[in-house]
Design an enzyme around this catalytic site. Structure first.
Site, PDB file in Angstrom:
ATOM      1  NE  ARG A 135      -1.085   2.496   2.903  1.00 56.55           N
ATOM      2  CZ  ARG A 135      -0.474   3.584   3.355  1.00 56.55           C
ATOM      3  NH1 ARG A 135      -0.377   4.670   2.608  1.00 56.55           N
ATOM      4  NH2 ARG A 135       0.071   3.591   4.562  1.00 56.55           N
ATOM      5  CG  ASP A 136       3.192   4.337   2.993  1.00 57.17           C
ATOM      6  OD1 ASP A 136       3.042   5.227   2.155  1.00 57.17           O
ATOM      7  OD2 ASP A 136       3.551   4.570   4.175  1.00 57.17           O
TER       8      ASP A 136
ATOM      9  CG  HIS B   5       7.654   7.757   5.147  1.00 52.70           C
ATOM     10  ND1 HIS B   5       7.364   7.337   3.881  1.00 52.70           N
ATOM     11  CD2 HIS B   5       6.519   7.566   5.869  1.00 52.70           C
ATOM     12  CE1 HIS B   5       6.108   6.919   3.823  1.00 52.70           C
ATOM     13  NE2 HIS B   5       5.563   7.048   5.027  1.00 52.70           N
TER      14      HIS B   5
ATOM     15  CB  CYS C 202       2.305  10.147   1.318  1.00 50.88           C
ATOM     16  SG  CYS C 202       0.657  10.837   1.149  1.00 50.88           S
TER      17      CYS C 202
ATOM     18  CG  HIS D  36       4.069   4.745   9.129  1.00 47.57           C
ATOM     19  ND1 HIS D  36       3.359   3.762   8.472  1.00 47.57           N
ATOM     20  CD2 HIS D  36       4.367   5.659   8.167  1.00 47.57           C
ATOM     21  CE1 HIS D  36       3.235   4.055   7.196  1.00 47.57           C
ATOM     22  NE2 HIS D  36       3.843   5.221   6.985  1.00 47.57           N
TER      23      HIS D  36
ATOM     24  CG  ASN E 234       7.004   3.457   3.650  1.00 43.35           C
ATOM     25  OD1 ASN E 234       6.588   3.790   2.548  1.00 43.35           O
ATOM     26  ND2 ASN E 234       6.285   3.591   4.747  1.00 43.35           N
TER      27      ASN E 234
HETATM   28  P1  HMG Z   1     -12.853  14.510  -2.382  1.00 45.72           P
HETATM   29  O1  HMG Z   1     -12.537  14.848  -3.796  1.00 45.72           O
HETATM   30  O2  HMG Z   1     -12.952  15.627  -1.391  1.00 45.72           O
HETATM   31  O3  HMG Z   1     -14.139  13.581  -2.271  1.00 45.72           O
HETATM   32  O4  HMG Z   1     -11.790  13.474  -1.886  1.00 45.72           O
HETATM   33  P2  HMG Z   1     -15.651  13.801  -2.526  1.00 45.72           P
HETATM   34  O5  HMG Z   1     -16.381  13.167  -1.397  1.00 45.72           O
HETATM   35  O6  HMG Z   1     -15.945  15.238  -2.862  1.00 45.72           O
HETATM   36  O7  HMG Z   1     -15.868  12.930  -3.846  1.00 45.72           O
HETATM   37  C1  HMG Z   1     -15.195  13.238  -5.073  1.00 45.72           C
HETATM   38  C2  HMG Z   1     -15.161  11.995  -5.938  1.00 45.72           C
HETATM   39  O8  HMG Z   1     -14.389  10.959  -5.303  1.00 45.72           O
HETATM   40  C3  HMG Z   1     -16.558  11.398  -6.181  1.00 45.72           C
HETATM   41  O9  HMG Z   1     -16.527  10.790  -7.460  1.00 45.72           O
HETATM   42  C4  HMG Z   1     -16.644  10.311  -5.140  1.00 45.72           C
HETATM   43  O10 HMG Z   1     -17.539   9.297  -5.480  1.00 45.72           O
HETATM   44  C5  HMG Z   1     -15.217   9.795  -5.135  1.00 45.72           C
HETATM   45  P3  HMG Z   1     -17.113  11.527  -8.771  1.00 45.72           P
HETATM   46  O11 HMG Z   1     -18.545  11.818  -8.438  1.00 45.72           O
HETATM   47  O12 HMG Z   1     -16.280  12.774  -8.928  1.00 45.72           O
HETATM   48  O13 HMG Z   1     -16.896  10.520  -9.854  1.00 45.72           O
HETATM   49  N1  HMG Z   1     -14.850   9.143  -3.874  1.00 45.72           N
HETATM   50  C6  HMG Z   1     -14.352   7.882  -3.787  1.00 45.72           C
HETATM   51  N2  HMG Z   1     -14.081   6.958  -4.738  1.00 45.72           N
HETATM   52  C7  HMG Z   1     -13.597   5.768  -4.312  1.00 45.72           C
HETATM   53  N3  HMG Z   1     -13.370   5.477  -3.003  1.00 45.72           N
HETATM   54  C8  HMG Z   1     -13.638   6.380  -2.041  1.00 45.72           C
HETATM   55  C9  HMG Z   1     -14.147   7.642  -2.426  1.00 45.72           C
HETATM   56  N4  HMG Z   1     -14.519   8.748  -1.738  1.00 45.72           N
HETATM   57  C10 HMG Z   1     -14.953   9.644  -2.625  1.00 45.72           C
HETATM   58  N5  HMG Z   1     -13.401   6.081  -0.759  1.00 45.72           N
HETATM   59  C11 HMG Z   1     -11.041  11.648  -0.521  1.00 45.72           C
HETATM   60  C12 HMG Z   1     -11.809  12.958  -0.561  1.00 45.72           C
HETATM   61  C13 HMG Z   1     -10.818  11.277   0.933  1.00 45.72           C
HETATM   62  C14 HMG Z   1     -11.829  10.582  -1.237  1.00 45.72           C
HETATM   63  C15 HMG Z   1      -9.694  11.894  -1.261  1.00 45.72           C
HETATM   64  O14 HMG Z   1      -9.083  12.989  -0.682  1.00 45.72           O
HETATM   65  C16 HMG Z   1      -8.779  10.702  -1.169  1.00 45.72           C
HETATM   66  O15 HMG Z   1      -9.033   9.673  -1.774  1.00 45.72           O
HETATM   67  N6  HMG Z   1      -7.702  10.859  -0.391  1.00 45.72           N
HETATM   68  C17 HMG Z   1      -6.808   9.721  -0.104  1.00 45.72           C
HETATM   69  C18 HMG Z   1      -5.417  10.116  -0.339  1.00 45.72           C
HETATM   70  C19 HMG Z   1      -4.538   8.944  -0.049  1.00 45.72           C
HETATM   71  O16 HMG Z   1      -4.874   7.771  -0.235  1.00 45.72           O
HETATM   72  N7  HMG Z   1      -3.311   9.274   0.424  1.00 45.72           N
HETATM   73  C20 HMG Z   1      -2.317   8.291   0.700  1.00 45.72           C
HETATM   74  C21 HMG Z   1      -2.585   7.460   1.919  1.00 45.72           C
HETATM   75  S1  HMG Z   1      -2.220   8.282   3.455  1.00 45.72           S
HETATM   76  C22 HMG Z   1      -0.503   8.042   3.691  1.00 45.72           C
HETATM   77  O17 HMG Z   1       0.179   7.557   2.818  1.00 45.72           O
HETATM   78  C23 HMG Z   1       0.082   8.351   5.048  1.00 45.72           C
HETATM   79  C24 HMG Z   1       0.339   7.097   5.876  1.00 45.72           C
HETATM   80  O18 HMG Z   1       1.214   6.199   5.210  1.00 45.72           O
HETATM   81  C25 HMG Z   1       0.967   7.474   7.236  1.00 45.72           C
HETATM   82  C26 HMG Z   1       2.153   8.420   7.118  1.00 45.72           C
HETATM   83  O19 HMG Z   1       3.115   8.106   6.409  1.00 45.72           O
HETATM   84  O20 HMG Z   1       2.080   9.464   7.751  1.00 45.72           O
HETATM   85  C27 HMG Z   1      -0.957   6.334   6.177  1.00 45.72           C
HETATM   86 MG    MG Z   2       3.376   6.395   5.164  1.00 43.72          MG
END
Ligand code: HMG
Ligand code: MG
Length: 290
Positions: free
Chosen positions: A12-13, A209, A240, A207, A249
């Site tokens: 995933r990450d 990086h 990310c 966690h 990572n």
């Molecule tokens: P948004 O654009 O504000 O969402 O995104 P929305 O609710 O306005 O919806 C917009 C569109 O997204 C719509 O589709 C929704 O249906 C769709 P459209 O009508 O335009 O076709 N949508 C989705 N589709 C699939 N699955 C869903 C979903 N939700 C809405 N769950 C949202 C808000 C949270 C969805 C967006 O910002 C997002 O996906 N963010 C995730 C980013 C991400 O994955 N980042 C990486 C992971 S975090 C990380 O790596 C850190 C970590 O490792 C720890 C660390 O290192 O610190 C964990």
């Molecule tokens: Mg991370």
């Protein structure tokens, strides 16, 4: 011998940040290799917007192809109810957990989740409730526990506040993310002191990086504070997409080598892990491993 749990987050990450096409079968082969090496907690994907993170759009297909093995739990990231519904439809009888994620910094929350910290927690409330009702384990992440790519250094009290927001939803274990790998052992220790005031070390994970090459030092600082769980990615894959400056990572093989040298048990076969790490690096270079 003291046991340390290693949470493998490479599928995933690690892979979420790769620009090239990585097939479902490559992902499954990678996860199989990690499991064969003895990893029992593997984060295999996310149900986030495919527009935001295209590389994770096939997580349901990956889940459909995974072997279920006793004692192995696969985790996926879920940001909102839509993500939960997709996960719920895909999980079948498999042994899955979810990870929910918030940030200690408003700047990163906006960049990563397109909302404030408070809004992200409000969105997670029904997700956590649904998971609890379904008997699905929930893990929490707090990002930017020492530094944020947008607002700079983060105070330990801010991290403790974010952790408290998650723990108010449910008494979940929490993984503390040094998202851009800028933390130092001294600052990690100060951050942990603040967090340990509100929850026990036994429920915390680190966690880290490895941007600045300090991840192992930060693991040692966390071990000294009593933490016994760490996240890492085989081959040092990762980053990310919404955190500029988060290239890799901590590599699982480096983490495991250090833990074994320091006398900790992990249940992981270091030689088999090296083979999984090679596979990870091959995917980064675009080589088809199948
Ligand atoms: P948004 O654009 O504000 O969402 O995104 P929305 O609710 O306005 O919806 C917009 C569109 O997204 C719509 O589709 C929704 O249906 C769709 P459209 O009508 O335009 O076709 N949508 C989705 N589709 C699939 N699955 C869903 C979903 N939700 C809405 N769950 C949202 C808000 C949270 C969805 C967006 O910002 C997002 O996906 N963010 C995730 C980013 C991400 O994955 N980042 C990486 C992971 S975090 C990380 O790596 C850190 C970590 O490792 C720890 C660390 O290192 O610190 C964990
Ligand atoms: Mg991370």
């Amino acid at each position: 011998m003291s046991f340390v749990t290693v949470h493998e987050v490479g599928p995933r990450d690690g892979l979420q940040n790769e620009p090239g096409v990585i097939s479902v079968s490559q992902k499954i082969a990678f996860i199989d290799a990690l499991r064969d090496a003895g990893l029992k907690r593997i984060e295999i994907g996310s149900f986030v917007s495919p527009k935001w993170v295209p590389q994770m759009a096939d997580t349901d297909a990956v889940m459909a192809g995974l072997k279920q093995m006793s004692g192995v739990q696969y985790d996926v990231l879920v940001p909102n109810k839509k993500g939960w519904d997709s996960f719920d439809a895909a999980r079948g009888q498999g042994n899955y957990g979810i990870a929910v994620f918030i940030a200690a910094s408003e700047g990163f929350s906006r960049a990563n989740l397109n909302c404030t910290i408070a809004e992200s927690v409000t969105r997670l409330a029904p997700v956590v409730a649904a998971a609890e009702a379904a008997g699905v384990p929930v893990r929490g992440y707090v990002s930017c526990v020492t530094d944020c790519p947008f607002v700079g250094e983060i105070a330990p009290a801010q991290v403790a506040q974010a952790v408290a927001l998650l723990r108010n939803l449910a008494p979940m274990p929490v993984s503390l993310g040094d998202t851009i790998g800028k933390g130092t052992p001294e600052r990690v220790a100060a951050m942990l002191d603040a967090v340990l005031d509100i929850m026990p070390a036994s429920d915390l994970a680190g966690h880290f990086h490895d941007t600045s090459g300090r991840a192992l030092d930060n693991v040692r600082a966390s071990l000294a504070k009593g933490l016994r769980a760490f996240d890492s990615a085989a081959g040092g894959l990762g980053g990310c997409p919404y955190a500029p400056g988060a290239p890799g990572n901590l590599a699982t093989e480096a983490l495991v080598a250090m833990l074994h040298a320091d006398g900790f048990d992990t249940g992981i076969d270091a030689e088999k892990l090296v083979a999984a790490a090679k596979m990870a690096k091959g995917m980064r270079n675009g080589a088809d491993q199948n």
